[in-house]
Design a protein around this motif. Structure first.
Motif, PDB file in Angstrom:
ATOM      1  N   PHE A 140       0.839  -1.202   0.000  1.00 43.55           N
ATOM      2  CA  PHE A 140       0.000   0.000   0.000  1.00 43.55           C
ATOM      3  C   PHE A 140       0.877   1.256   0.000  1.00 43.55           C
ATOM      4  O   PHE A 140       0.661   2.191  -0.762  1.00 43.55           O
ATOM      5  CB  PHE A 140      -0.922  -0.018   1.220  1.00 43.55           C
ATOM      6  CG  PHE A 140      -1.929   1.092   1.215  1.00 43.55           C
ATOM      7  CD1 PHE A 140      -3.201   0.892   0.692  1.00 43.55           C
ATOM      8  CD2 PHE A 140      -1.620   2.349   1.728  1.00 43.55           C
ATOM      9  CE1 PHE A 140      -4.132   1.927   0.669  1.00 43.55           C
ATOM     10  CE2 PHE A 140      -2.540   3.386   1.711  1.00 43.55           C
ATOM     11  CZ  PHE A 140      -3.806   3.168   1.186  1.00 43.55           C
ATOM     12  N   VAL A 141       1.877   1.241   0.853  1.00 39.09           N
ATOM     13  CA  VAL A 141       2.755   2.417   0.973  1.00 39.09           C
ATOM     14  C   VAL A 141       3.476   2.671  -0.352  1.00 39.09           C
ATOM     15  O   VAL A 141       3.581   3.812  -0.815  1.00 39.09           O
ATOM     16  CB  VAL A 141       3.775   2.200   2.118  1.00 39.09           C
ATOM     17  CG1 VAL A 141       4.915   3.191   2.043  1.00 39.09           C
ATOM     18  CG2 VAL A 141       3.073   2.321   3.466  1.00 39.09           C
ATOM     19  N   ARG A 142       3.928   1.602  -0.987  1.00 43.23           N
ATOM     20  CA  ARG A 142       4.664   1.760  -2.240  1.00 43.23           C
ATOM     21  C   ARG A 142       3.758   2.273  -3.362  1.00 43.23           C
ATOM     22  O   ARG A 142       4.192   3.043  -4.202  1.00 43.23           O
ATOM     23  CB  ARG A 142       5.308   0.430  -2.654  1.00 43.23           C
ATOM     24  CG  ARG A 142       6.540   0.127  -1.810  1.00 43.23           C
ATOM     25  CD  ARG A 142       7.334  -1.010  -2.418  1.00 43.23           C
ATOM     26  NE  ARG A 142       7.665  -1.980  -1.389  1.00 43.23           N
ATOM     27  CZ  ARG A 142       7.275  -3.237  -1.387  1.00 43.23           C
ATOM     28  NH1 ARG A 142       6.552  -3.729  -2.381  1.00 43.23           N
ATOM     29  NH2 ARG A 142       7.639  -4.040  -0.401  1.00 43.23           N
ATOM     30  N   ASN A 143       2.502   1.876  -3.322  1.00 43.52           N
ATOM     31  CA  ASN A 143       1.614   2.226  -4.446  1.00 43.52           C
ATOM     32  C   ASN A 143       0.822   3.509  -4.255  1.00 43.52           C
ATOM     33  O   ASN A 143       0.147   3.952  -5.167  1.00 43.52           O
ATOM     34  CB  ASN A 143       0.601   1.095  -4.704  1.00 43.52           C
ATOM     35  CG  ASN A 143       1.299  -0.154  -5.191  1.00 43.52           C
ATOM     36  OD1 ASN A 143       2.403  -0.067  -5.724  1.00 43.52           O
ATOM     37  ND2 ASN A 143       0.689  -1.304  -4.994  1.00 43.52           N
ATOM     38  N   ASN A 144       0.861   4.076  -3.047  1.00 42.75           N
ATOM     39  CA  ASN A 144      -0.026   5.217  -2.794  1.00 42.75           C
ATOM     40  C   ASN A 144       0.707   6.506  -2.430  1.00 42.75           C
ATOM     41  O   ASN A 144       0.098   7.431  -1.901  1.00 42.75           O
ATOM     42  CB  ASN A 144      -1.048   4.869  -1.713  1.00 42.75           C
ATOM     43  CG  ASN A 144      -2.097   3.917  -2.234  1.00 42.75           C
ATOM     44  OD1 ASN A 144      -3.066   4.319  -2.853  1.00 42.75           O
ATOM     45  ND2 ASN A 144      -1.878   2.621  -2.018  1.00 42.75           N
ATOM     46  N   ASP A 145       1.994   6.558  -2.725  1.00 44.18           N
ATOM     47  CA  ASP A 145       2.768   7.768  -2.470  1.00 44.18           C
ATOM     48  C   ASP A 145       2.496   8.326  -1.058  1.00 44.18           C
ATOM     49  O   ASP A 145       2.152   9.497  -0.889  1.00 44.18           O
ATOM     50  CB  ASP A 145       2.427   8.819  -3.546  1.00 44.18           C
ATOM     51  CG  ASP A 145       3.366  10.000  -3.486  1.00 44.18           C
ATOM     52  OD1 ASP A 145       4.498   9.824  -3.007  1.00 44.18           O
ATOM     53  OD2 ASP A 145       2.956  11.116  -3.885  1.00 44.18           O
ATOM     54  N   VAL A 146       2.635   7.435  -0.089  1.00 41.68           N
ATOM     55  CA  VAL A 146       2.364   7.842   1.298  1.00 41.68           C
ATOM     56  C   VAL A 146       3.554   8.643   1.822  1.00 41.68           C
ATOM     57  O   VAL A 146       4.685   8.184   1.790  1.00 41.68           O
ATOM     58  CB  VAL A 146       2.124   6.607   2.197  1.00 41.68           C
ATOM     59  CG1 VAL A 146       1.998   7.031   3.652  1.00 41.68           C
ATOM     60  CG2 VAL A 146       0.888   5.850   1.741  1.00 41.68           C
ATOM     61  N   ALA A 162       8.138   1.648  12.508  1.00 41.22           N
ATOM     62  CA  ALA A 162       8.678   2.872  11.905  1.00 41.22           C
ATOM     63  C   ALA A 162       9.778   2.527  10.899  1.00 41.22           C
ATOM     64  O   ALA A 162       9.826   3.087   9.799  1.00 41.22           O
ATOM     65  CB  ALA A 162       9.223   3.795  12.989  1.00 41.22           C
ATOM     66  N   ASN A 163      10.652   1.586  11.255  1.00 38.38           N
ATOM     67  CA  ASN A 163      11.722   1.195  10.331  1.00 38.38           C
ATOM     68  C   ASN A 163      11.148   0.600   9.050  1.00 38.38           C
ATOM     69  O   ASN A 163      11.631   0.885   7.952  1.00 38.38           O
ATOM     70  CB  ASN A 163      12.668   0.194  10.998  1.00 38.38           C
ATOM     71  CG  ASN A 163      13.606   0.910  11.956  1.00 38.38           C
ATOM     72  OD1 ASN A 163      14.137   1.972  11.643  1.00 38.38           O
ATOM     73  ND2 ASN A 163      13.794   0.355  13.147  1.00 38.38           N
ATOM     74  N   MET A 164      10.121  -0.200   9.212  1.00 39.02           N
ATOM     75  CA  MET A 164       9.505  -0.818   8.041  1.00 39.02           C
ATOM     76  C   MET A 164       8.887   0.247   7.124  1.00 39.02           C
ATOM     77  O   MET A 164       9.001   0.182   5.900  1.00 39.02           O
ATOM     78  CB  MET A 164       8.436  -1.801   8.534  1.00 39.02           C
ATOM     79  CG  MET A 164       7.976  -2.763   7.478  1.00 39.02           C
ATOM     80  SD  MET A 164       6.267  -2.524   7.170  1.00 39.02           S
ATOM     81  CE  MET A 164       5.573  -3.498   8.488  1.00 39.02           C
ATOM     82  N   LEU A 165       8.259   1.236   7.743  1.00 38.64           N
ATOM     83  CA  LEU A 165       7.650   2.314   6.964  1.00 38.64           C
ATOM     84  C   LEU A 165       8.715   3.070   6.169  1.00 38.64           C
ATOM     85  O   LEU A 165       8.559   3.333   4.976  1.00 38.64           O
ATOM     86  CB  LEU A 165       6.923   3.288   7.908  1.00 38.64           C
ATOM     87  CG  LEU A 165       5.620   2.760   8.520  1.00 38.64           C
ATOM     88  CD1 LEU A 165       5.234   3.570   9.751  1.00 38.64           C
ATOM     89  CD2 LEU A 165       4.491   2.805   7.488  1.00 38.64           C
ATOM     90  N   VAL A 166       9.804   3.374   6.855  1.00 40.00           N
ATOM     91  CA  VAL A 166      10.876   4.136   6.224  1.00 40.00           C
ATOM     92  C   VAL A 166      11.505   3.315   5.095  1.00 40.00           C
ATOM     93  O   VAL A 166      11.760   3.832   3.996  1.00 40.00           O
ATOM     94  CB  VAL A 166      11.919   4.536   7.293  1.00 40.00           C
ATOM     95  CG1 VAL A 166      13.198   5.033   6.661  1.00 40.00           C
ATOM     96  CG2 VAL A 166      11.319   5.603   8.215  1.00 40.00           C
ATOM     97  N   ASP A 167      11.713   2.021   5.328  1.00 38.53           N
ATOM     98  CA  ASP A 167      12.289   1.153   4.285  1.00 38.53           C
ATOM     99  C   ASP A 167      11.416   1.122   3.038  1.00 38.53           C
ATOM    100  O   ASP A 167      11.888   0.841   1.947  1.00 38.53           O
ATOM    101  CB  ASP A 167      12.453  -0.285   4.798  1.00 38.53           C
ATOM    102  CG  ASP A 167      13.575  -0.384   5.817  1.00 38.53           C
ATOM    103  OD1 ASP A 167      14.378   0.571   5.898  1.00 38.53           O
ATOM    104  OD2 ASP A 167      13.635  -1.398   6.553  1.00 38.53           O
ATOM    105  N   LEU A 183      15.435   7.345  13.937  1.00 38.46           N
ATOM    106  CA  LEU A 183      15.436   7.040  12.499  1.00 38.46           C
ATOM    107  C   LEU A 183      16.550   7.818  11.803  1.00 38.46           C
ATOM    108  O   LEU A 183      17.108   8.746  12.386  1.00 38.46           O
ATOM    109  CB  LEU A 183      14.064   7.408  11.925  1.00 38.46           C
ATOM    110  CG  LEU A 183      12.933   6.519  12.446  1.00 38.46           C
ATOM    111  CD1 LEU A 183      11.579   7.122  12.108  1.00 38.46           C
ATOM    112  CD2 LEU A 183      13.050   5.105  11.904  1.00 38.46           C
ATOM    113  N   PRO A 184      16.870   7.455  10.545  1.00 38.12           N
ATOM    114  CA  PRO A 184      17.909   8.215   9.821  1.00 38.12           C
ATOM    115  C   PRO A 184      17.577   9.705   9.778  1.00 38.12           C
ATOM    116  O   PRO A 184      16.406  10.084   9.834  1.00 38.12           O
ATOM    117  CB  PRO A 184      17.841   7.617   8.404  1.00 38.12           C
ATOM    118  CG  PRO A 184      17.170   6.306   8.546  1.00 38.12           C
ATOM    119  CD  PRO A 184      16.313   6.362   9.756  1.00 38.12           C
TER     120      PRO A 184
END
Ligand code: NAI
Length: 214
Positions: A140-146, A162-167, A183-184
Motif C-alpha cells: 500500500f505504501v509503495r503504491n499510494n505515495d504515502v 517505523a523502520n519498516m515504513l521508512v524502508d 530514524l535516519p
C-alpha cells in the motif's frame, strides 16, 4: 525567501499566526497592524514584526499586514498548499479519533488508509477510509505515495514498524507512541505527547497555587 533557513522557534509559532489570520479572514478583516495582532495574540508587536520579517516585506509601514496575503504565504511556508498523503498505523482509540477529525483534510493532509493487526477491525471504515491489516502495508505504501505515517500503536512495536515504513518510502512520522524512534536523519519525525503538555499544565497549576497560598 526560498532556501532560506528559518529557525525552528519561528516555525513553531507559525501555525498560531496561521490560525489567527484565518480567523481574521473569516471575520472579513483585510489588514491588521502588528500592534492589533499583538493584542489579539498576546505576543509583543516586536516579536511579530521580527517573526514575519523572516519572510521579507509582508508588512508596510502605516498600512499593516495584508491578512489574506500573509495567511496565504504562511500557508505556503508550512506546506499547506500541497496535499500530503497520510496513513495511520494503529486503529485503536487514538488512531480512530485522529481519523475522525475531518479538519486535517482541509489543511491538505489526506488520510489514505488505516492499518492494524486486530482482525476484528478488518473491513471497518472510518469516514469512508478502510482499516486494513498490516500484511497489506508495504504494498500500500509503495503504491499510494504515502508521505506521512501517524503511529498510534503501543510503544514496544513502534520502532520496528517505523523502520519498516521508512524502508518502504515513508518520509515523515507523526509519532504518538511514547518512545524515541531514532530514524535516519533524512526522516522527519514529529513527536506528539499529550502527557508532556499535561505535565506542563500541572507545573503551572502548582506554581499558581504556590503564589496564591495564604
Ligand atoms: P488502543 O489499544 O486503543 O489502540 C492501539 C491499536 O494498535 C490497537 O487497535 C492494536 O490492535 C493496534 N496495534 C498493536 N500493535 C500493532 C502493530 N504492530 N501494528 C499495527 N497495529 C497495532 O490504544 P490507544 O489508546 O489508541 O493508544 C495507542 C498508542 O498511543 C499507545 O501507545 C498510547 O500510549 C499512545 N498514546 C499517546 C498519546 C500521546 O499524546 N502521544 C495519547 C494517547 C495514547
Amino acid at each position: 525567501m526560498q532556501g532560506r533557513e528559518i529557525s525552528q522557534a519561528v516555525i513553531q509559532r507559525l501555525p498560531r499566526y496561521y490560525r489567527y489570520l484565518g480567523e481574521l479572514l473569516e471575520d472579513g478583516v483585510e489588514r491588521i497592524s502588528s500592534n492589533d495582532l499583538s493584542k489579539r495574540m498576546k505576543v509583543t508587536a516586536s516579536q511579530i514584526r521580527q517573526d514575519l520579517n523572516n519572510f521579507g516585506g509582508f508588512g508596510q509601514q502605516g498600512y499593516g499586514y495584508n491578512v489574506k496575503y500573509l495567511y496565504t504565504e504562511i500557508g505556503k511556508i508550512l506546506g499547506l498548499e500541497e496535499n500530503h498523503n497520510m496513513i495511520i498505523i494503529g486503529a485503536g482509540n487514538l488512531g480512530q479519533a485522529l481519523a475522525n477529525y475531518a479538519a486535517f483534510e482541509k489543511r491538505g493532509f489526506v488520510l489514505r488508509g488505516l492499518f492494524d493487526i486486530n482482525p476484528a477491525l478488518t473491513n471497518t471504515e472510518i469516514r469512508g477510509v478502510k482499516i486494513r491489516m498490516m500484511e497489506e502495508l508495504k504494498e500500500f505504501v509503495r503504491n499510494n505515495d504515502v508521505e506521512i505515517a501517524a503511529l498510534t500503536i503501543p510503544k514496544d512495536t513502534a520502532v520496528e514498524v517505523a523502520n519498516m515504513l521508512v524502508d518502504n518510502g515513508v518520509r515523515a512520522i507523526w509519532n504518538f507512541a511514547h518512545t524515541d524512534l531514532n530514524l535516519p536523519e533524512n526522516i522527519i519525525v514529529e513527536n506528539v505527547h499529550l502527557s508532556e503538555s499535561l505535565m506542563k499544565l500541572s507545573y503551572n497549576i502548582c506554581r499558581y497555587n504556590e503564589k496564591h497560598k495564604e
